[in-house]
Design a protein around this motif. Structure first.
Motif, mmCIF file in Angstrom:
data_model
loop_
_atom_site.group_PDB
_atom_site.id
_atom_site.type_symbol
_atom_site.label_atom_id
_atom_site.label_comp_id
_atom_site.label_asym_id
_atom_site.label_seq_id
_atom_site.Cartn_x
_atom_site.Cartn_y
_atom_site.Cartn_z
ATOM 1 N N PRO A 69 0.825 -1.124 -0.102
ATOM 2 C CA PRO A 69 -0.102 0.024 -0.067
ATOM 3 C C PRO A 69 0.839 1.285 0.047
ATOM 4 C CG PRO A 69 -0.711 -1.397 1.801
ATOM 5 C CD PRO A 69 0.658 -1.931 1.305
ATOM 6 N N THR A 70 0.469 2.265 -1.110
ATOM 7 C CA THR A 70 1.320 3.367 -0.960
ATOM 8 C C THR A 70 0.523 4.504 0.035
ATOM 9 O OG1 THR A 70 -0.157 4.422 -2.684
ATOM 10 C CG2 THR A 70 1.570 3.064 -3.343
ATOM 11 N N PRO A 71 1.220 5.514 0.444
ATOM 12 C CA PRO A 71 0.608 6.514 1.527
ATOM 13 C C PRO A 71 -0.797 7.054 0.803
ATOM 14 C CG PRO A 71 2.983 6.728 1.354
ATOM 15 C CD PRO A 71 2.746 5.784 0.306
ATOM 16 N N GLY A 72 -0.860 7.012 -0.582
ATOM 17 C CA GLY A 72 -2.094 7.581 -1.052
ATOM 18 C C GLY A 72 -3.387 6.670 -1.049
ATOM 19 N N THR A 73 -2.945 5.163 -0.901
ATOM 20 C CA THR A 73 -4.055 4.245 -0.460
ATOM 21 C C THR A 73 -4.468 4.248 0.652
ATOM 22 O OG1 THR A 73 -2.747 2.592 -2.456
ATOM 23 C CG2 THR A 73 -4.268 1.673 -0.594
ATOM 24 N N VAL A 74 -3.325 4.610 1.928
ATOM 25 C CA VAL A 74 -3.861 4.406 3.003
ATOM 26 C C VAL A 74 -4.599 5.616 3.331
ATOM 27 C CG1 VAL A 74 -2.860 4.370 5.423
ATOM 28 C CG2 VAL A 74 -1.718 3.243 3.843
ATOM 29 N N ARG A 75 -4.450 6.742 2.861
ATOM 30 C CA ARG A 75 -5.110 7.960 3.102
ATOM 31 C C ARG A 75 -6.689 7.807 2.439
ATOM 32 N NH1 ARG A 75 -4.126 13.452 3.498
ATOM 33 N NH2 ARG A 75 -1.949 12.949 3.261
ATOM 34 N N ALA A 76 -6.624 7.054 1.356
ATOM 35 C CA ALA A 76 -8.081 6.636 0.706
ATOM 36 C C ALA A 76 -8.792 5.941 1.774
ATOM 37 C CB ALA A 76 -7.810 6.145 -0.537
ATOM 38 N N VAL A 77 -7.864 4.891 2.491
ATOM 39 C CA VAL A 77 -9.001 4.116 3.374
ATOM 40 C C VAL A 77 -8.951 4.633 4.546
ATOM 41 C CG1 VAL A 77 -8.430 2.001 4.555
ATOM 42 C CG2 VAL A 77 -7.583 1.855 2.366
ATOM 43 N N LEU A 78 -8.275 5.554 4.926
ATOM 44 C CA LEU A 78 -8.651 6.253 6.226
ATOM 45 C C LEU A 78 -9.954 7.351 5.610
ATOM 46 C CD1 LEU A 78 -8.029 7.313 8.996
ATOM 47 C CD2 LEU A 78 -6.119 8.860 8.058
ATOM 48 N N GLU A 79 -9.792 8.063 4.776
ATOM 49 C CA GLU A 79 -10.979 8.828 4.297
ATOM 50 C C GLU A 79 -12.082 8.230 4.280
ATOM 51 O OE1 GLU A 79 -9.437 11.066 1.260
ATOM 52 O OE2 GLU A 79 -8.376 12.384 2.258
ATOM 53 N N LEU A 80 -12.125 7.064 3.695
ATOM 54 C CA LEU A 80 -13.581 6.124 3.511
ATOM 55 C C LEU A 80 -13.914 5.604 5.088
ATOM 56 C CD1 LEU A 80 -15.298 4.726 1.733
ATOM 57 C CD2 LEU A 80 -13.783 2.659 1.686
ATOM 58 N N ALA A 81 -13.005 5.240 5.635
ATOM 59 C CA ALA A 81 -13.557 4.966 6.968
ATOM 60 C C ALA A 81 -14.138 6.046 7.966
ATOM 61 C CB ALA A 81 -12.094 4.365 8.098
ATOM 62 N N LEU A 82 -13.637 7.298 7.737
ATOM 63 C CA LEU A 82 -14.021 8.376 8.511
ATOM 64 C C LEU A 82 -15.386 8.967 7.818
ATOM 65 C CD1 LEU A 82 -10.916 10.716 8.440
ATOM 66 C CD2 LEU A 82 -11.868 9.517 10.426
ATOM 67 N N ALA A 83 -15.675 8.612 6.539
ATOM 68 C CA ALA A 83 -17.121 8.688 5.876
ATOM 69 C C ALA A 83 -17.812 7.811 6.381
ATOM 70 C CB ALA A 83 -16.876 8.938 4.273
ATOM 71 N N GLU A 84 -17.391 6.629 6.785
ATOM 72 C CA GLU A 84 -18.284 5.546 7.116
ATOM 73 C C GLU A 84 -18.712 5.630 8.686
ATOM 74 O OE1 GLU A 84 -17.383 1.585 5.962
ATOM 75 O OE2 GLU A 84 -17.738 1.971 3.736
ATOM 76 N N GLY A 85 -18.041 6.773 9.303
ATOM 77 C CA GLY A 85 -18.528 6.908 10.768
ATOM 78 C C GLY A 85 -17.281 6.542 11.738
ATOM 79 N N TRP A 86 -16.201 5.909 11.289
ATOM 80 C CA TRP A 86 -15.157 5.752 12.416
ATOM 81 C C TRP A 86 -14.661 6.942 12.959
ATOM 82 C CZ3 TRP A 86 -9.386 6.422 11.992
ATOM 83 C CH2 TRP A 86 -8.695 5.713 13.021
ATOM 84 N N ASP A 87 -14.574 6.703 14.180
ATOM 85 C CA ASP A 87 -14.383 7.893 15.332
ATOM 86 C C ASP A 87 -12.909 7.512 15.743
ATOM 87 O OD1 ASP A 87 -14.205 10.051 17.000
ATOM 88 O OD2 ASP A 87 -15.946 9.733 18.146
ATOM 89 N N PRO A 88 -11.926 8.514 15.209
ATOM 90 C CA PRO A 88 -10.616 8.088 15.684
ATOM 91 C C PRO A 88 -10.460 8.699 17.085
ATOM 92 C CG PRO A 88 -10.486 9.960 14.386
ATOM 93 C CD PRO A 88 -11.878 9.418 14.270
ATOM 94 N N ARG A 89 -11.340 9.469 18.019
ATOM 95 C CA ARG A 89 -11.240 9.842 19.246
ATOM 96 C C ARG A 89 -11.976 9.082 20.140
ATOM 97 N NH1 ARG A 89 -10.921 13.974 15.677
ATOM 98 N NH2 ARG A 89 -9.276 15.551 15.928
ATOM 99 N N ALA A 90 -12.605 7.973 19.737
ATOM 100 C CA ALA A 90 -13.272 7.170 20.464
ATOM 101 C C ALA A 90 -12.352 6.260 21.309
ATOM 102 C CB ALA A 90 -14.407 6.342 19.601
#
Length: 257
Positions: A69-90
């Protein structure tokens, strides 16, 4: 050989660390290489993602034979997770990625049968630290019966693995009990009884006699405590349990004589 790299990523002013470990999923002709991705938001939350390559096939059946995975791929995964409701502060992760991304499979099929198989595959390959977060995500599946069946499958599999470590078993069971239904908590109680009896720890006659047929059959096959075998031989619920316990008790006595 599995690869593991640590990288830093900044999204929206927040810093994340991520690691990737190349492994495989499936067996035989169905083996496919994959990447176990973990995105860490400081010390607060972990996002576990299993990325199965959907790209051109290589010797192992997937593009991950020669890609990472490239940093761009990881960024896309992270943005998708945030859009689906993942809360990194939970404080409680309670989330695991299941979706799709260009070149990678991160999703569960619409039909519940292949989805059940996929969940089992992901759980079998998941890191222990990611197991509960993945199960919490699976329990939000639109098919409650299939999700509960997956949890039952994982419960039996992991309980068997943890029988020899009482501390690890209790910690795992306590967390799993928060995810499952009453049925799963009852199964955990039966596994605790099984662990107690087979480990030679003090056990309750009432608990042994009120255990399910399945639990009594397991104990008749694997218990080593003569008192437990004697009780099952006399008062086991079924003839099969009584006969098997009596046979093992007699065998134990012959070995001691």
């Amino acid at each position: 050989m599995a690869k593991k790299r640590v990288r830093r990523l900044v999204v929206g002013g927040d810093e994340y660390l991520w690691t990737g470990r190349i492994g495989h999923v499936g067996t035989g002709a169905e083996v496919r290489r994959c990447v176990h991705l973990r995105i860490l938001a400081g010390r607060r939350a972990v996002l576990p993602v299993v990325m199965v390559s959907a790209g051109p096939l290589g010797p192992w059946g997937a593009a991950t034979d020669c890609s990472y995975p490239t940093p761009g791929t990881v960024r896309a995964v992270l943005e998708l997770a945030l859009a689906e409701g993942w809360d990194p502060r939970a404080p409680d992760p309670g989330f695991a990625m299941l979706g799709a991304l260009d070149g990678w499979e991160l999703y569960a099929p619409e039909d519940e049968h292949p989805r059940y198989w996929l969940y089992q595959r992901l759980l079998a390959e998941a890191l222990p630290a990611d197991e509960l977060a993945l199960l919490a995500r699976i329990m939000r599946d639109p098919d409650p019966a299939m999700a509960a069946g997956t949890l039952t499958w994982q419960l039996d599999r992991r309980a068997e693995e943890l029988l020899g470590d009482a501390q690890a078993f209790h910690a795992w069971a306590e967390q799993l009990g928060r995810i499952g239904a009453d049925f799963h908590r009852a199964k955990l109680a039966e596994w605790e009884l099984f662990r107690t009896v087979t480990a030679g720890e003090p056990w309750s006659e009432a608990a042994l006699l009120t255990a399910t047929d399945r639990s009594q059959r397991q104990l008749a096959e694997r218990a080593v405590d003569p008192a437990a075998l004697d009780l099952l031989a006399r008062e086991g619920r079924t003839r099969r349990v009584r006969n098997r316990a009596a046979a093992r008790l007699a065998e134990s006595r012959r070995k001691r004589s």
